[in-house]
Design an enzyme around this catalytic site. Structure first.
Site: not given
Ligand SMILES: Cc1cc2nc3c(=O)[nH]c(=O)nc-3n(C[C@H](O)[C@H](O)[C@H](O)COP(=O)(O)OP(=O)(O)OC[C@H]3O[C@@H](n4cnc5c(N)ncnc54)[C@H](O)[C@@H]3O)c2cc1C
Length: 492
Positions: A9, A36, A44, A75, A181, A331
Site C-alpha cells: 500500500g 502491512s 519519499v 514543477k 502476508v 520498487l
Molecule cells: C530517496 C528516494 C527518492 C525518491 N524520489 C522520487 C521522486 O522524486 N519521484 C518519484 O517518482 N519517485 C521517487 N522515488 C521512488 C518512490 O518513492 C517509489 O517509487 C514510490 O514511493 C513507490 O514505492 P512502492 O509503493 O513501490 O514501495 P513502498 O512505499 O516501499 O511500499 C511497500 C508496501 O508494501 C507493503 N508490504 C511489504 N511487505 C509486505 C507484506 N509481507 N505483507 C503486506 N504488505 C507488505 C508495505 O506495508 C508497504 O505498504 C524515490 C525513492 C527514493 C528511495
C-alpha cells in the site's frame, strides 16, 4: 479473470489499485489491496514528471481536489547546480516544454549546434526556455488569462498522496485489508494461488500485483526472479532525507533543485507545508555519517534540529516484470535513482501497458513477453538518460565524480549519442535512429548535453545569433502572463 490482489500500500500499490479498478469495475473484476501495518512505506518520492497529469485525468480527479490535500506544488522543471565546472554552464535547467517555446527553443537548438561545432554561441537551456524563467520568478506554469498549452509536473507529500489515492480507490470499490502476508501458496505450475495473512485469512486471486517495495516479496522472494543491479553505471545506493520549513512570506519555488555535492547530489522539493530535502550518494565513496554532515552543512540553519531518515536503495530492475500470474510494479520491479523523478512515471506506464496487454489478448498471458520487453526498454531508456548526467559531469573535487566521468560501462546507445555529439555529427539523425526507446525527447537530450557545457573549449566567431541576454529579456516579458505560484496555490 475475477479477482486481482495487490500486495503493498505504498504509492505503487494505490496507483495500481486506482487505475485497475477504474478501468475494470464495469467488467465485475474485483480488486483487493493488502498492506502491512508493521512494514512501512518508503515515505519519499515527492517529485513527478508531466505524465502524472494524465494519471489524474484518467481518474477524473481535478487539481483543485487532490493538490491541496497533498500539499502539492507545480514543477516547471529541474535545476542542476554544480554538475559542471564549464564557465557559463555551472548550473542549467531541464525544462518541461511549452508551446510558447517554439521560437526561442529553435534558437537554442541552432546555438547548441553551432557551439558543438566550435563556434561561439550561447547555449545554456536556462536562458532560452520559458519554464526556466517561470521558475526564476517563482510563478506557476498557469496563464493568468488565455495562452497556448503549457506542460508541467508536480511536487507533493508522498504520505498524503498515498492516503488520498487510498480514499479514492476505496471509494471506487477496492477492498482494503491491513495485514501482513505471512506465506504465499503456489500451484504446481508455479502460479500463485493465494496469499495467507498473519491473521489467518487466505486471499485467492487470478492475478497478483507485487507492490511490496524493495524486497519484492512475490517476484523475487517467492518466484525467484533475478534482479539486475545497475551498479556498474549508477553508483548511488543510499539516501538521507531531512525536511526543512518554508521561509515565512517567501514565494514558493516552482522547480526541483538537484545540487551536485561531493559524493552525489541533493534534492530540494518545495511543498506548500515544507521543503523535502535529501542527499543521494554512494556508500563506496562516503560513510552515512559523513554524508549526513555534508547534507546538513548544505542545508544550513534550516536543518538545525531536524530529524533525518536514512534509506538504502536497490537500484536496478528485475529481468521479467510479469512472470507466471504475478506482475511487479514500483520498487518491487526496480528503481532508477531519483535524479529525474521518474519512478512514479514508470509505475504509471507499467500499469497502463499491463491494461493494454491484458485487454489485447482477452485476459490471457499471450502478451507477457512483449510486455516484459517494453517495460525493460522503458527502464533502460530512463537509465541512459540518468547515466548521461554522470558521464557529462566536469567536477574535479572527488574520486566519486572522476570515477563517474571515467566509467566506460555505458550502453552502446549512450556511447553512440556521446560520440555523435562530440564529433559534431548529425545528432538529430542519431536521436531519430533510436526513436521512442530513448524515453526522453530531443529537447531533453539537447538540454542535458548543452546544459552541462559539453562543447569544444576552443571557439571561433559564430554568425550573429540570439544571445542569452536577448533571450532572457524576451522570457521575462513572456513570464508576465503567468500567475504567481503562491497566489495560484492560495497559500499564505
Ligand atoms: C530517496 C528516494 C527518492 C525518491 N524520489 C522520487 C521522486 O522524486 N519521484 C518519484 O517518482 N519517485 C521517487 N522515488 C521512488 C518512490 O518513492 C517509489 O517509487 C514510490 O514511493 C513507490 O514505492 P512502492 O509503493 O513501490 O514501495 P513502498 O512505499 O516501499 O511500499 C511497500 C508496501 O508494501 C507493503 N508490504 C511489504 N511487505 C509486505 C507484506 N509481507 N505483507 C503486506 N504488505 C507488505 C508495505 O506495508 C508497504 O505498504 C524515490 C525513492 C527514493 C528511495
Amino acid at each position: 479473470m475475477q479477482h486481482i490482489a495487490i500486495i503493498g500500500g505504498g504509492t505503487a500499490g494505490w496507483m495500481t489499485a486506482c487505475l485497475l479498478q477504474q478501468r475494470w469495475r464495469e467488467r465485475g473484476i474485483a480488486v483487493t489491496l493488502v498492506e502491512s501495518a508493521e512494514i512501512g512505506t518508503v515515505g519519499v518520492g515527492e517529485g513527478s514528471t508531466p505524465y502524472l497529469r494524465r494519471f489524474f485525468a484518467t481518474l477524473g480527479i481535478a487539481e483543485r481536489d487532490w493538490m491541496p490535500a497533498c500539499d502539492a506544488t507545480y514543477k516547471c522543471g529541474i535545476r542542476f547546480p554544480g554538475w559542471s565546472s564549464v564557465p557559463g554552464y555551472e548550473s542549467y535547467f531541464h525544462p518541461f516544454f511549452n508551446e510558447a517555446d517554439r521560437e526561442l527553443g529553435n534558437q537554442f537548438f541552432t546555438n547548441a549546434c553551432l557551439r558543438r561545432r566550435g563556434q561561439a554561441a550561447d547555449a545554456n537551456p536556462q536562458d532560452f526556455f520559458l519554464a526556466a524563467e517561470l521558475a526564476r520568478q517563482r510563478r506557476a506554469p498557469i496563464y493568468a488569462g488565455d495562452g497556448p498549452g503549457t506542460d508541467y509536473a508536480y511536487h507533493f507529500d508522498a504520505g498524503k498522496l498515498g492516503a488520498f489515492l487510498r480514499t479514492h480507490a476505496v471509494g471506487l470499490g477496492v477492498r482494503h485489508i491491513v495485514d501482513t502476508v505471512a506465506r504465499v501458496e503456489q500451484r504446481e505450475n508455479g502460479d500463485m494461488a493465494a496469499v495467507h495473512l498473519k491473521n489467518g485469512a487466505r486471499i485467492a486471486a487470478e492475478l497478483f500485483v507485487d507492490c511490496s517495495g524493495f524486497k519484492g516479496l512475490l517476484i523475487n522472494e517467492t518466484l525467484g526472479e533475478p534482479f539486475l543491479p545497475f551498479r556498474d553505471n549508477l553508483f548511488n545506493d543510499r539516501a538521507i532525507a531531512i525536511p526543512t520549513p518554508l521561509v515565512d512570506g517567501e514565494d514558493i519555488p516552482s522547480e526541483t533543485v538537484s545540487t551536485a555535492l561531493r559524493h552525489g547530489w541533493a534534492w530540494q522539493i518545495p511543498l506548500t507545508s515544507r521543503y523535502g530535502n535529501g542527499y543521494v550518494y554512494s556508500s563506496d565513496f562516503v560513510s552515512d555519517d559523513d554524508a549526513e554532515r555534508e547534507l546538513r552543512a548544505h542545508l544550513g540553519a534550516a536543518a538545525e534540529g531536524a530529524t533525518s531518515r536514512r534509506l538504502r536503495m536497490r537500484v536496478g530492475r528485475v529481468e521479467q516484470h510479469w512472470r507466471q500470474n504475478c506482475v511487479a510494479v514500483g520498487l518491487a520491479q526496480g528503481f532508477i535513482e531519483p535524479l529525474e523523478a521518474t519512478a512514479l512515471m514508470l509505475i504509471q506506464f507499467s500499469i497502463e501497458d499491463l491494461i493494454a496487454a491484458l485487454e489485447g489478448d482477452g485476459f490471457g498471458r499471450g502478451r507477457q513477453a512483449d510486455y516484459n520487453r517494453r517495460v525493460n526498454e522503458m527502464f533502460e531508456g530512463v537509465r541512459d538518460y540518468v547515466v548521461a548526467h554522470y558521464q557529462l559531469n566536469t567536477r574535479r573535487d572527488t574520486d566519486y565524480w572522476r570515477a563517474n566521468r571515467a566509467n566506460r560501462h555505458i550502453s552502446a546507445r549512450l556511447a553512440s549519442l556521446l560520440d555523435v555529439w562530440d564529433r559534431g555529427g548529425d545528432f538529430e539523425a542519431e536521436l531519430e535512429r533510436h526513436g521512442s526507446a530513448l524515453m526522453y525527447l530531443r529537447p531533453s537530450w539537447y538540454a542535458l548535453f548543452a546544459g552541462m557545457g559539453r562543447f569544444p573549449a576552443d571557439l571561433r566567431a559564430a554568425p550573429q545569433t540570439l544571445t542569452a541576454a536577448q533571450a532572457r529579456q524576451r522570457l521575462r516579458q513572456m513570464a508576465q502572463a503567468f500567475r504567481s505560484h503562491r497566489g495560484h496555490l492560495s497559500v499564505g
